[in-house]
Each structure stands twice: as structure tokens, then as C-alpha cells.
Design a protein around this motif. Sequence first.
Motif, mmCIF file in Angstrom:
data_model
loop_
_atom_site.group_PDB
_atom_site.id
_atom_site.type_symbol
_atom_site.label_atom_id
_atom_site.label_comp_id
_atom_site.label_asym_id
_atom_site.label_seq_id
_atom_site.Cartn_x
_atom_site.Cartn_y
_atom_site.Cartn_z
ATOM 1 N N LEU A 24 118.417 105.037 -21.781
ATOM 2 C CA LEU A 24 117.829 105.737 -22.929
ATOM 3 C C LEU A 24 117.808 104.668 -24.213
ATOM 4 O O LEU A 24 118.969 104.238 -24.334
ATOM 5 C CB LEU A 24 118.551 106.922 -23.474
ATOM 6 N N ILE A 25 116.830 104.175 -24.701
ATOM 7 C CA ILE A 25 116.888 102.991 -25.602
ATOM 8 C C ILE A 25 116.491 103.415 -26.881
ATOM 9 O O ILE A 25 115.343 104.015 -26.992
ATOM 10 C CB ILE A 25 115.825 101.499 -25.255
ATOM 11 N N ASP A 26 117.251 103.276 -27.943
ATOM 12 C CA ASP A 26 116.904 103.719 -29.181
ATOM 13 C C ASP A 26 116.395 102.506 -30.090
ATOM 14 O O ASP A 26 117.097 101.822 -30.284
ATOM 15 C CB ASP A 26 118.206 104.252 -29.891
ATOM 16 N N THR A 27 115.207 102.414 -30.320
ATOM 17 C CA THR A 27 114.506 101.413 -31.249
ATOM 18 C C THR A 27 114.514 101.714 -32.554
ATOM 19 O O THR A 27 114.658 102.788 -32.760
ATOM 20 C CB THR A 27 113.348 100.997 -30.333
ATOM 21 N N ALA A 28 114.076 100.873 -33.140
ATOM 22 C CA ALA A 28 113.830 100.916 -34.492
ATOM 23 C C ALA A 28 112.488 101.481 -34.774
ATOM 24 O O ALA A 28 111.688 101.609 -33.888
ATOM 25 C CB ALA A 28 113.872 99.315 -35.147
ATOM 26 N N ALA A 29 112.457 102.180 -35.984
ATOM 27 C CA ALA A 29 111.018 102.642 -36.127
ATOM 28 C C ALA A 29 110.094 101.583 -36.164
ATOM 29 O O ALA A 29 110.251 100.586 -36.626
ATOM 30 C CB ALA A 29 111.291 103.434 -37.682
ATOM 31 N N GLY A 30 108.678 102.271 -36.127
ATOM 32 C CA GLY A 30 107.590 101.355 -36.133
ATOM 33 C C GLY A 30 107.138 100.838 -34.947
ATOM 34 O O GLY A 30 107.528 101.356 -33.925
ATOM 35 N N SER A 31 106.293 99.537 -34.913
ATOM 36 C CA SER A 31 105.784 99.321 -33.784
ATOM 37 C C SER A 31 106.109 97.680 -33.817
ATOM 38 O O SER A 31 105.197 96.899 -33.469
ATOM 39 C CB SER A 31 104.164 99.470 -33.560
ATOM 40 N N SER A 32 107.238 96.960 -33.541
ATOM 41 C CA SER A 32 107.435 95.570 -33.559
ATOM 42 C C SER A 32 107.254 95.404 -32.324
ATOM 43 O O SER A 32 107.196 96.112 -31.340
ATOM 44 C CB SER A 32 108.818 95.483 -34.297
ATOM 45 N N ASP A 33 107.214 93.913 -31.921
ATOM 46 C CA ASP A 33 107.333 93.420 -30.447
ATOM 47 C C ASP A 33 108.203 94.174 -29.653
ATOM 48 O O ASP A 33 108.091 94.385 -28.554
ATOM 49 C CB ASP A 33 107.156 92.152 -30.594
ATOM 50 N N ASP A 34 109.438 94.095 -30.299
ATOM 51 C CA ASP A 34 110.634 94.377 -29.489
ATOM 52 C C ASP A 34 110.566 95.965 -29.145
ATOM 53 O O ASP A 34 110.665 96.281 -27.817
ATOM 54 C CB ASP A 34 112.176 94.443 -30.211
ATOM 55 N N VAL A 35 110.014 96.898 -29.722
ATOM 56 C CA VAL A 35 109.724 98.356 -29.630
ATOM 57 C C VAL A 35 108.849 98.239 -28.430
ATOM 58 O O VAL A 35 108.911 98.985 -27.691
ATOM 59 C CB VAL A 35 109.313 98.997 -30.735
ATOM 60 N N LEU A 62 102.357 104.126 -33.866
ATOM 61 C CA LEU A 62 102.905 103.762 -32.515
ATOM 62 C C LEU A 62 102.283 104.425 -31.503
ATOM 63 O O LEU A 62 101.838 103.767 -30.584
ATOM 64 C CB LEU A 62 104.310 104.234 -32.454
ATOM 65 N N ILE A 63 101.716 105.758 -31.695
ATOM 66 C CA ILE A 63 100.957 106.304 -30.711
ATOM 67 C C ILE A 63 99.506 105.526 -30.673
ATOM 68 O O ILE A 63 99.406 105.512 -29.255
ATOM 69 C CB ILE A 63 100.761 107.802 -30.916
ATOM 70 N N LYS A 64 99.023 105.115 -31.259
ATOM 71 C CA LYS A 64 97.803 104.433 -31.336
ATOM 72 C C LYS A 64 97.973 102.973 -30.808
ATOM 73 O O LYS A 64 97.101 102.820 -29.702
ATOM 74 C CB LYS A 64 97.171 104.168 -32.777
ATOM 75 N N ILE A 65 98.982 102.334 -30.884
ATOM 76 C CA ILE A 65 99.069 101.095 -30.268
ATOM 77 C C ILE A 65 99.610 101.319 -28.748
ATOM 78 O O ILE A 65 98.840 100.781 -27.944
ATOM 79 C CB ILE A 65 100.260 100.374 -31.074
ATOM 80 N N LEU A 66 100.383 102.196 -28.562
ATOM 81 C CA LEU A 66 100.550 102.675 -27.256
ATOM 82 C C LEU A 66 99.541 103.210 -26.328
ATOM 83 O O LEU A 66 99.603 102.793 -25.300
ATOM 84 C CB LEU A 66 101.849 103.611 -27.036
ATOM 85 N N GLN A 67 98.600 103.830 -26.978
ATOM 86 C CA GLN A 67 97.510 104.320 -26.068
ATOM 87 C C GLN A 67 96.628 103.114 -25.657
ATOM 88 O O GLN A 67 96.171 103.225 -24.563
ATOM 89 C CB GLN A 67 96.505 105.083 -26.980
ATOM 90 N N ASN A 68 96.624 102.034 -26.253
ATOM 91 C CA ASN A 68 95.887 100.760 -25.890
ATOM 92 C C ASN A 68 96.982 99.980 -24.994
ATOM 93 O O ASN A 68 96.548 99.382 -24.080
ATOM 94 C CB ASN A 68 95.694 99.762 -27.062
ATOM 95 N N ASN A 69 98.180 99.847 -25.143
ATOM 96 C CA ASN A 69 99.350 99.015 -24.373
ATOM 97 C C ASN A 69 99.711 99.762 -23.264
ATOM 98 O O ASN A 69 99.898 98.842 -22.325
ATOM 99 C CB ASN A 69 100.290 98.579 -25.246
ATOM 100 N N THR A 70 99.947 100.766 -23.198
ATOM 101 C CA THR A 70 100.492 101.577 -22.064
ATOM 102 C C THR A 70 100.038 102.910 -21.925
ATOM 103 O O THR A 70 100.704 104.015 -21.972
ATOM 104 C CB THR A 70 102.266 101.724 -22.306
ATOM 105 N N PRO A 71 98.646 102.962 -21.599
ATOM 106 C CA PRO A 71 98.127 104.306 -21.594
ATOM 107 C C PRO A 71 98.559 105.229 -20.653
ATOM 108 O O PRO A 71 98.329 106.703 -20.778
ATOM 109 C CB PRO A 71 96.322 104.090 -21.543
ATOM 110 N N SER A 72 98.942 104.976 -19.576
ATOM 111 C CA SER A 72 99.370 105.769 -18.783
ATOM 112 C C SER A 72 100.916 106.265 -18.686
ATOM 113 O O SER A 72 101.243 107.212 -17.853
ATOM 114 C CB SER A 72 99.423 105.332 -17.122
ATOM 115 N N THR A 73 101.456 105.736 -19.657
ATOM 116 C CA THR A 73 102.888 106.240 -19.880
ATOM 117 C C THR A 73 102.897 107.428 -20.636
ATOM 118 O O THR A 73 102.352 107.486 -21.635
ATOM 119 C CB THR A 73 103.799 105.261 -20.616
ATOM 120 N N PRO A 74 103.577 108.521 -20.219
ATOM 121 C CA PRO A 74 103.661 109.895 -20.975
ATOM 122 C C PRO A 74 104.475 109.759 -22.398
ATOM 123 O O PRO A 74 105.378 109.154 -22.612
ATOM 124 C CB PRO A 74 104.462 110.753 -20.066
ATOM 125 N N LEU A 75 103.983 110.452 -23.163
ATOM 126 C CA LEU A 75 104.583 110.398 -24.556
ATOM 127 C C LEU A 75 104.961 111.815 -25.051
ATOM 128 O O LEU A 75 104.356 112.950 -24.243
ATOM 129 C CB LEU A 75 103.444 109.927 -25.617
#
Length: 160
Positions: A24-35, A62-75
Motif C-alpha cells: 500500500l503506497i500512500d502518495t501525496a495529493a494531486g497528480s505529480s509525476d511520482d503519484v 487525478l481520475i481524468k489523468i488516470l483514465q488516459n494513463n492507466t485506463p484498465s486499472t480499477p479505481l
Amino acid sequence: MDTTPEELHKVRRELSAANAAVLLIDTAAGSSDDVLQCCAFADLILIVVNDEPPSIVDAYGLIKILQNNTPSTPLALVVNNTIDAEDAEEVVRKMNMATERFLRRKVGSIGFVPYDRAVRTSIVEQQPLLLMQPNSEAAMAIKSLARLLSTALRRHRKDV
């Protein structure tokens, strides 16, 4: 954090070699490159949100970016610091009004963590909540979420 992709790949290889059941990785809020790099390795991405406008805007972004970057990963959403289940459902409803309208995607929720003074006390005391007040309302909710998450990950791994 400024972690390079090579460093993250190294960590992932080491964890695979260690045969870790769950990380379990607890990242910072937002959508930085690390996140986003951490999300790229995930089997499941939990987005913690509360009823404050900046939190909802960050989660949506973040959801919007993830939809483009990792579309098959469940959220899934986890609503934090809420009064009760009804308020948590309202936060999820608000999130989904935006995600369904603009992204054509619905994001489910795996639960919520209620507002609890024990959380503040554990922060001030710099002690883990689950050790300091394991029977507090928030601690019980976190334990319940952990059980749900464990079950969801087991099912996901069987499907892969």
C-alpha cells in the motif's frame, strides 16, 4: 520524492522477488509525476477524498489523468473524515456527477472513514491510530476497509 522511473522499477522488482502479498503506497495529493508512476504499478488505485472542494477537484483531476494513463486499472473512492454513510454517499454522488458527465466513467466506493476525534489525538500524540485507539470509530472503519481491500485484491489476482 522525485523518484526516477528506474528507481521505481527497481523497487517493483525487489518487491516481486520478496513475494509481497500487498503493498500500500500512500502518495501525496494531486497528480505529480511520482503519484502517476506509483499508479502505473498498481493493481487497484484507491482515491481518498473528502467533502471539501479542493479534495474533490484534486480527485477528479487525478481520475481524468488516470483514465488516459492507466485506463484498465480499477479505481475506487474512499471517503475520509465524513459524518456518516449518508454524507459519504453524497461525496461519491458528487464525484460521479462530474466523472460520468465529462469522462463517461463511474467510480465506485469501497467505504468511508468517519470523522473521529481519536484521529486528531493520534496525530498530536504521533502514535498510530490503530495502536493508540484500536476500538475508535475511525480505527474500526479502517480495519473494515482493509478487509474489503484484501478480498478485492485476492479476487483481482485470480482474474489476472
